[in-house]
Design a protein around this motif. Sequence first.
Motif, PDB file in Angstrom:
ATOM      1  N   ASN A  25     -40.785   4.863 -13.372  1.00 29.52           N
ATOM      2  CA  ASN A  25     -40.594   6.157 -12.684  1.00 29.52           C
ATOM      3  C   ASN A  25     -39.010   6.403 -12.049  1.00 29.52           C
ATOM      4  O   ASN A  25     -38.533   5.660 -11.554  1.00 29.52           O
ATOM      5  CB  ASN A  25     -41.689   6.161 -11.631  1.00 29.52           C
ATOM      6  N   VAL A  27     -39.035   8.541  -9.676  1.00 32.29           N
ATOM      7  CA  VAL A  27     -39.181   8.873  -8.319  1.00 32.29           C
ATOM      8  C   VAL A  27     -40.671   7.914  -7.962  1.00 32.29           C
ATOM      9  O   VAL A  27     -41.499   7.969  -8.963  1.00 32.29           O
ATOM     10  CB  VAL A  27     -39.626  10.432  -8.079  1.00 32.29           C
ATOM     11  N   PRO A  29     -44.175   7.067  -6.904  1.00 36.93           N
ATOM     12  CA  PRO A  29     -45.389   7.767  -6.812  1.00 36.93           C
ATOM     13  C   PRO A  29     -45.702   7.986  -5.073  1.00 36.93           C
ATOM     14  O   PRO A  29     -45.438   7.289  -4.425  1.00 36.93           O
ATOM     15  CB  PRO A  29     -46.356   7.074  -7.494  1.00 36.93           C
ATOM     16  N   ALA A  30     -46.351   9.199  -5.031  1.00 38.21           N
ATOM     17  CA  ALA A  30     -46.689   9.422  -3.482  1.00 38.21           C
ATOM     18  C   ALA A  30     -47.788   8.378  -3.031  1.00 38.21           C
ATOM     19  O   ALA A  30     -48.692   8.061  -3.908  1.00 38.21           O
ATOM     20  CB  ALA A  30     -47.401  10.753  -3.442  1.00 38.21           C
ATOM     21  N   MET A  68     -44.920  14.973 -15.501  1.00 41.34           N
ATOM     22  CA  MET A  68     -45.432  14.782 -13.899  1.00 41.34           C
ATOM     23  C   MET A  68     -45.983  13.477 -13.788  1.00 41.34           C
ATOM     24  O   MET A  68     -45.787  12.712 -12.632  1.00 41.34           O
ATOM     25  CB  MET A  68     -46.265  15.733 -13.312  1.00 41.34           C
ATOM     26  N   ARG A  71     -43.111  11.089 -13.935  1.00 39.99           N
ATOM     27  CA  ARG A  71     -42.109  11.108 -12.943  1.00 39.99           C
ATOM     28  C   ARG A  71     -42.857  10.846 -11.479  1.00 39.99           C
ATOM     29  O   ARG A  71     -42.518  10.099 -10.739  1.00 39.99           O
ATOM     30  CB  ARG A  71     -41.194  12.466 -12.648  1.00 39.99           C
ATOM     31  N   HIS A  72     -44.091  11.166 -11.223  1.00 38.04           N
ATOM     32  CA  HIS A  72     -44.826  11.081  -9.911  1.00 38.04           C
ATOM     33  C   HIS A  72     -46.175  10.243  -9.937  1.00 38.04           C
ATOM     34  O   HIS A  72     -46.863  10.249  -8.939  1.00 38.04           O
ATOM     35  CB  HIS A  72     -44.975  12.333  -9.447  1.00 38.04           C
ATOM     36  N   VAL A 103     -49.281  18.353  -7.959  1.00 36.04           N
ATOM     37  CA  VAL A 103     -48.549  16.928  -7.957  1.00 36.04           C
ATOM     38  C   VAL A 103     -48.467  16.596  -6.556  1.00 36.04           C
ATOM     39  O   VAL A 103     -47.891  17.339  -5.811  1.00 36.04           O
ATOM     40  CB  VAL A 103     -47.269  17.048  -8.722  1.00 36.04           C
ATOM     41  N   VAL A 105     -46.397  14.235  -4.158  1.00 35.82           N
ATOM     42  CA  VAL A 105     -44.836  13.551  -4.150  1.00 35.82           C
ATOM     43  C   VAL A 105     -44.617  12.829  -2.989  1.00 35.82           C
ATOM     44  O   VAL A 105     -45.039  13.549  -1.774  1.00 35.82           O
ATOM     45  CB  VAL A 105     -43.660  14.329  -4.472  1.00 35.82           C
ATOM     46  N   TRP A 113     -36.664  20.062  -7.996  1.00 35.70           N
ATOM     47  CA  TRP A 113     -37.741  21.001  -8.397  1.00 35.70           C
ATOM     48  C   TRP A 113     -37.215  22.364  -8.680  1.00 35.70           C
ATOM     49  O   TRP A 113     -37.649  23.053  -9.680  1.00 35.70           O
ATOM     50  CB  TRP A 113     -38.600  21.140  -7.179  1.00 35.70           C
TER      51      TRP A 113
END
Length: 139
Positions: A25, A27, A29-30, A68, A71-72, A103, A105, A113
């Motif tokens: 990834n 970023v 993941p949340a 998404m 990436r997330h 999504v 984040v 964004w």
Amino acid sequence: MISHMRHLASALATVIAPDFEPGRNLVRPAKFAKRGEFHVHLIQLFIPAAPRAAIDIEDIIAAIQREMTERHGGVTAYLNSPAKGLWSNDEGTEEDTVIVIEVMVGSLDRVWWRQYLRELEQLLGQDELLVRALPVETL
């Protein structure tokens, strides 16, 4: 129950994104915060169900979902119940049917964004798309 939900989420992730590798990834993941804390944002993309550009919207939605997820770490798209929006302008009232993509984040990269939004607007032939970020409080 929580371990069952984690197992279900893991199984769904395997079906939705079988080649997803968290280490790959861009970023992180949340991650959910302690109850009552704000540590994640919910990004909502409002994509026109019938964009102005002559493109296959299903392919675009699938591409957004893949990006998404990579990436997330995940995405939710409301495909079967598009929302209907109405707004006033100088020419009267306009109507649009939109697909909402959400999504979660962990950190909000506003520069990324904004760039992503510009690319989607060009791709869809839209003057402007609505993308919003909302802080999320875990309960």
